[in-house]
Design a protein around this motif. Structure first.
Motif, PDB file in Angstrom:
ATOM      1  N   PRO A 117       0.837  -1.207   0.000  1.00 29.68           N
ATOM      2  CA  PRO A 117       0.000   0.000   0.000  1.00 29.68           C
ATOM      3  C   PRO A 117       0.873   1.260   0.000  1.00 29.68           C
ATOM      4  O   PRO A 117       1.974   1.266   0.551  1.00 29.68           O
ATOM      5  N   VAL A 118       0.386   2.306  -0.616  1.00 35.23           N
ATOM      6  CA  VAL A 118       1.144   3.565  -0.701  1.00 35.23           C
ATOM      7  C   VAL A 118       0.971   4.338   0.601  1.00 35.23           C
ATOM      8  O   VAL A 118      -0.125   4.793   0.921  1.00 35.23           O
ATOM      9  N   HIS A 119       2.074   4.456   1.344  1.00 39.94           N
ATOM     10  CA  HIS A 119       2.082   5.223   2.598  1.00 39.94           C
ATOM     11  C   HIS A 119       3.160   6.296   2.578  1.00 39.94           C
ATOM     12  O   HIS A 119       3.328   7.008   3.554  1.00 39.94           O
ATOM     13  N   HIS A 120       3.933   6.377   1.486  1.00 39.20           N
ATOM     14  CA  HIS A 120       5.064   7.296   1.418  1.00 39.20           C
ATOM     15  C   HIS A 120       5.036   8.056   0.094  1.00 39.20           C
ATOM     16  O   HIS A 120       4.768   7.470  -0.956  1.00 39.20           O
ATOM     17  N   ALA A 121       5.368   9.326   0.160  1.00 38.13           N
ATOM     18  CA  ALA A 121       5.363  10.156  -1.044  1.00 38.13           C
ATOM     19  C   ALA A 121       6.474   9.753  -2.009  1.00 38.13           C
ATOM     20  O   ALA A 121       6.333   9.904  -3.221  1.00 38.13           O
ATOM     21  N   ASP A 122       7.558   9.226  -1.494  1.00 40.17           N
ATOM     22  CA  ASP A 122       8.716   8.880  -2.327  1.00 40.17           C
ATOM     23  C   ASP A 122       8.820   7.376  -2.588  1.00 40.17           C
ATOM     24  O   ASP A 122       9.890   6.800  -2.605  1.00 40.17           O
ATOM     25  N   LYS A 123       7.702   6.740  -2.823  1.00 43.13           N
ATOM     26  CA  LYS A 123       7.651   5.290  -3.063  1.00 43.13           C
ATOM     27  C   LYS A 123       8.266   4.924  -4.412  1.00 43.13           C
ATOM     28  O   LYS A 123       8.054   5.605  -5.409  1.00 43.13           O
ATOM     29  N   THR A 124       9.038   3.845  -4.435  1.00 39.54           N
ATOM     30  CA  THR A 124       9.582   3.297  -5.678  1.00 39.54           C
ATOM     31  C   THR A 124       9.047   1.879  -5.847  1.00 39.54           C
ATOM     32  O   THR A 124       8.436   1.325  -4.938  1.00 39.54           O
ATOM     33  N   ASP A 125       9.268   1.287  -6.995  1.00 37.89           N
ATOM     34  CA  ASP A 125       8.734  -0.051  -7.283  1.00 37.89           C
ATOM     35  C   ASP A 125       9.852  -1.044  -7.564  1.00 37.89           C
ATOM     36  O   ASP A 125       9.793  -1.806  -8.519  1.00 37.89           O
ATOM     37  N   ASP A 126      10.873  -1.054  -6.716  1.00 33.74           N
ATOM     38  CA  ASP A 126      12.047  -1.892  -6.948  1.00 33.74           C
ATOM     39  C   ASP A 126      11.805  -3.362  -6.627  1.00 33.74           C
ATOM     40  O   ASP A 126      12.390  -4.241  -7.260  1.00 33.74           O
ATOM     41  N   PHE A 127      10.976  -3.640  -5.622  1.00 34.26           N
ATOM     42  CA  PHE A 127      10.765  -5.000  -5.148  1.00 34.26           C
ATOM     43  C   PHE A 127       9.310  -5.420  -5.327  1.00 34.26           C
ATOM     44  O   PHE A 127       8.413  -4.593  -5.393  1.00 34.26           O
ATOM     45  N   LEU A 128       9.112  -6.735  -5.347  1.00 32.21           N
ATOM     46  CA  LEU A 128       7.773  -7.323  -5.296  1.00 32.21           C
ATOM     47  C   LEU A 128       7.713  -8.271  -4.110  1.00 32.21           C
ATOM     48  O   LEU A 128       8.635  -9.067  -3.901  1.00 32.21           O
ATOM     49  N   ARG A 129       6.642  -8.211  -3.354  1.00 35.35           N
ATOM     50  CA  ARG A 129       6.430  -9.185  -2.282  1.00 35.35           C
ATOM     51  C   ARG A 129       5.923 -10.451  -2.943  1.00 35.35           C
ATOM     52  O   ARG A 129       4.945 -10.437  -3.682  1.00 35.35           O
ATOM     53  N   ILE A 130       6.611 -11.565  -2.678  1.00 37.57           N
ATOM     54  CA  ILE A 130       6.257 -12.833  -3.318  1.00 37.57           C
ATOM     55  C   ILE A 130       5.744 -13.869  -2.329  1.00 37.57           C
ATOM     56  O   ILE A 130       5.350 -14.963  -2.726  1.00 37.57           O
ATOM     57  N   GLY A 131       5.772 -13.543  -1.063  1.00 36.35           N
ATOM     58  CA  GLY A 131       5.308 -14.449  -0.022  1.00 36.35           C
ATOM     59  C   GLY A 131       5.472 -13.788   1.319  1.00 36.35           C
ATOM     60  O   GLY A 131       5.973 -12.671   1.419  1.00 36.35           O
ATOM     61  N   ARG A 132       5.060 -14.474   2.346  1.00 37.91           N
ATOM     62  CA  ARG A 132       5.170 -13.912   3.694  1.00 37.91           C
ATOM     63  C   ARG A 132       6.635 -13.650   4.038  1.00 37.91           C
ATOM     64  O   ARG A 132       7.417 -14.583   4.195  1.00 37.91           O
ATOM     65  N   GLY A 133       6.986 -12.382   4.101  1.00 36.05           N
ATOM     66  CA  GLY A 133       8.350 -11.992   4.452  1.00 36.05           C
ATOM     67  C   GLY A 133       9.361 -12.182   3.341  1.00 36.05           C
ATOM     68  O   GLY A 133      10.559 -12.040   3.571  1.00 36.05           O
ATOM     69  N   LEU A 134       8.912 -12.516   2.135  1.00 40.94           N
ATOM     70  CA  LEU A 134       9.818 -12.740   1.011  1.00 40.94           C
ATOM     71  C   LEU A 134       9.565 -11.744  -0.111  1.00 40.94           C
ATOM     72  O   LEU A 134       8.421 -11.429  -0.423  1.00 40.94           O
ATOM     73  N   TYR A 135      10.657 -11.297  -0.710  1.00 40.35           N
ATOM     74  CA  TYR A 135      10.607 -10.289  -1.760  1.00 40.35           C
ATOM     75  C   TYR A 135      11.526 -10.699  -2.888  1.00 40.35           C
ATOM     76  O   TYR A 135      12.388 -11.562  -2.722  1.00 40.35           O
ATOM     77  N   LYS A 136      11.322 -10.065  -4.051  1.00 43.07           N
ATOM     78  CA  LYS A 136      12.245 -10.268  -5.164  1.00 43.07           C
ATOM     79  C   LYS A 136      12.472  -8.929  -5.839  1.00 43.07           C
ATOM     80  O   LYS A 136      11.645  -8.018  -5.742  1.00 43.07           O
ATOM     81  N   LEU A 137      13.605  -8.827  -6.506  1.00 36.34           N
ATOM     82  CA  LEU A 137      13.919  -7.643  -7.287  1.00 36.34           C
ATOM     83  C   LEU A 137      13.072  -7.702  -8.559  1.00 36.34           C
ATOM     84  O   LEU A 137      13.038  -8.735  -9.227  1.00 36.34           O
ATOM     85  N   ARG A 138      12.374  -6.634  -8.867  1.00 37.38           N
ATOM     86  CA  ARG A 138      11.496  -6.622 -10.048  1.00 37.38           C
ATOM     87  C   ARG A 138      12.297  -6.739 -11.321  1.00 37.38           C
ATOM     88  O   ARG A 138      13.450  -6.316 -11.399  1.00 37.38           O
ATOM     89  N   ASP A 139      11.649  -7.294 -12.332  1.00 44.24           N
ATOM     90  CA  ASP A 139      12.214  -7.390 -13.682  1.00 44.24           C
ATOM     91  C   ASP A 139      13.534  -8.161 -13.717  1.00 44.24           C
ATOM     92  O   ASP A 139      14.426  -7.844 -14.489  1.00 44.24           O
TER      93      ASP A 139
END
Length: 80
Positions: free
Chosen positions: A56-78
């Motif tokens: 969810p967007v909670h920050h004015a300076d949000k970027t889209d570098d990561f994706l949440r892929i599971g509970r507590g797990l992320y991946k680098l986009r693209d």
């Protein structure tokens, strides 16, 4: 910036693990190992919110570098 340091740390984690997957704790540990000036809470917020595309967007300076892929797990986009 925190984002720049974090992206370098994430790239290192991904190379070491051999797959595009990481947790906020791994990023915190790697950044601390590298001598970061940023607090664990700041790093956590960046991973889970400020830099996460599907958070969810909670920050004015949000970027889209990561994706949440599971509970507590992320991946680098693209990148797989």
């Amino acid at each position: 910036t925190c984002r720049d340091e974090m992206l370098e740390a994430v790239e290192h984690i991904i190379r070491r693990k051999g797959k595009n997957e990481f947790s906020a704790e791994e990023v915190i540990d790697e950044m601390k190992r590298r001598g970061t000036q940023y607090k664990s809470s700041t790093i956590q917020t960046h991973v889970t919110s400020k830099m996460c595309a599907n958070a969810p967007v909670h920050h004015a300076d949000k970027t889209d570098d990561f994706l949440r892929i599971g509970r507590g797990l992320y991946k680098l986009r693209d990148r797989d």
